[in-house]
Write an enzyme that holds these catalytic residues in place. Sequence first.
Site, mmCIF file in Angstrom:
data_model
loop_
_atom_site.group_PDB
_atom_site.id
_atom_site.type_symbol
_atom_site.label_atom_id
_atom_site.label_comp_id
_atom_site.label_asym_id
_atom_site.label_seq_id
_atom_site.Cartn_x
_atom_site.Cartn_y
_atom_site.Cartn_z
ATOM 1 N N SER A 1 0.770 -1.259 0.277
ATOM 2 C CA SER A 1 0.142 -0.094 0.058
ATOM 3 C C SER A 1 0.793 1.101 -0.670
ATOM 4 C CB SER A 1 -0.885 -0.461 0.851
ATOM 5 O OG SER A 1 -0.211 1.004 2.338
ATOM 6 N N LYS A 2 0.340 2.299 -0.325
ATOM 7 C CA LYS A 2 0.637 3.314 -0.594
ATOM 8 C C LYS A 2 1.357 3.878 0.408
ATOM 9 C CE LYS A 2 -2.141 6.481 -3.290
ATOM 10 N NZ LYS A 2 -2.834 7.294 -3.171
ATOM 11 N N ARG A 3 1.034 3.613 2.049
ATOM 12 C CA ARG A 3 1.929 4.223 2.736
ATOM 13 C C ARG A 3 3.183 3.408 2.773
ATOM 14 N NH1 ARG A 3 -2.127 1.551 6.361
ATOM 15 N NH2 ARG A 3 -3.251 1.655 4.930
#
Length: 501
Positions: free
Chosen positions: A260-262
């Site tokens: 994920s982007k995080r």
Amino acid sequence: MSNVRVRFAPSPTGFVHIGSLRTALYNFLFARHNDGKYILRIEDTDRTRFVDGAIENLIASMEWAGIKHDEGVFVEDGEVVQKGDFGPYIQSERLDIYKKYIDELIEKGYAYYCFCSRERIDKVREEQKAQGKIPKYDGYCRSIDIEEARERIANGEEYVVRLKLPANKNIEFNDLVRGKVTINTNDMDDQVLMKSDGFPTYHFAVVVDDHLMEISHIVRGEEWLPSTPKHVFMFEVFGWDTPTYVHLPTVLNKDKKKLSKRQGDVSVTDFKDKGYLPEALNNYLALVGWSPESNEEIFNMEELIKEFSFDRVSKTGGVFDKDKLDWVNGQYIRETSLDDLTQLTIPYLKNAGYIDDKDVENRYDWIKTMVSTVKENLSYIAEITKKVDIYFNHEISSGDEEVINILQGKQVPTLLDVFREELEEIDEIDEEFAKSVIKKIQKKTKIKGKNLFMPIRAMLTGQLHGPEMVNIIWVLGKQNILKRIEYVENSILNKNIDKEK
Ligand code: GLU
């Protein structure tokens, strides 16, 4: 030409996840392997998620990656255009088609109008959850007579259209990766097919389009596996052939969680901007979820096309290991000619302020030599600025205890004096000088081995490891080295530096 027709059908959200690139790649490889067609369709029926310019972005990412489609949506001279006999390929331009088929489904008794308000549906869900049940639509509008429904619509009531699933029916399909999948309609929901804004939901549009576009294989991420029974049901009640399904394992990070982007870089543009080579990214992504028959890991696109098959796609998630990607990318960098590599690095070097247009014009060979000194250790192009930092910054931080200790060795003042003498005898450093100067210093000072090399390297670069000394000397040039000698004499030698731990 075979009957294989596959499609990549992204929603234009302005962001192409690396997992989507892999889906596109597998579609592409399968189509090419089978001499079939690869189609790019835009699924933009969720108007709340629409982002301006997203289609252009998406296609630019695909073009950069070299995953070329044969049919569908393209960008030419900045304009979105469509090509092929099965268009339009943008779902928001197909509303009349969906209308026709939703009417057919209602007519056949496999779909119904639903007038329930959001509040009612939320309330039902809450109650179901409180009872420990899996929330789903309770069928409140299922039995509304069609004439009555039409009247309510004519009176301006808001409605959606839902799928009318029969009770207790097993839906079965075969997935080339997952094998046979069976699910009972009692465990399924009466999916909304048409929203109150007149747009179809993904679930309806995807079925109509895959049928009308004669898609033979539906190759997509496994997050769509739970939705597939609804799709299969619709294919069946329309009386259409069901395509072959291929659900790909999710791309995971090293902790086996969804990427994920995080956690950092996940979009194609992130990797493009960092200077990953598209060929390398494709090569590595192909291996995330698929394994070739041999143990080989480096495949160009042609080889991938030849080797690729769904038989060797794994059921469990493919781990995206950035270190492995770096390794693969490094292999491709090593294979890139020095000229091409230099061209690729120039924007990054400019951006860092290390070179400007004049340098590119007048000192191209020097830039090239500089790049050559770090080529072997480069994982991605943006890393160049860190790697060549030694040529531009010579300050040594008080935290570099080892470097300082080496530079404070008692033989160092003599080494620096002799190095300066040698430099003062020449106008500018040439290859010959760069190759011989260390030997000359050794002869004059009788200092050799580590005691000779380490302080010189530390003085020149502020580091204890790095490119070959000959190259460093050549790239730095006379004036820079003189400055560095002076810096070490003034700031390090005989200084009581308060070293940070
Ligand atoms: N529009 C869907 C997505 O963005 C496509 C799913 C499919 O391929 O059926 O993931």
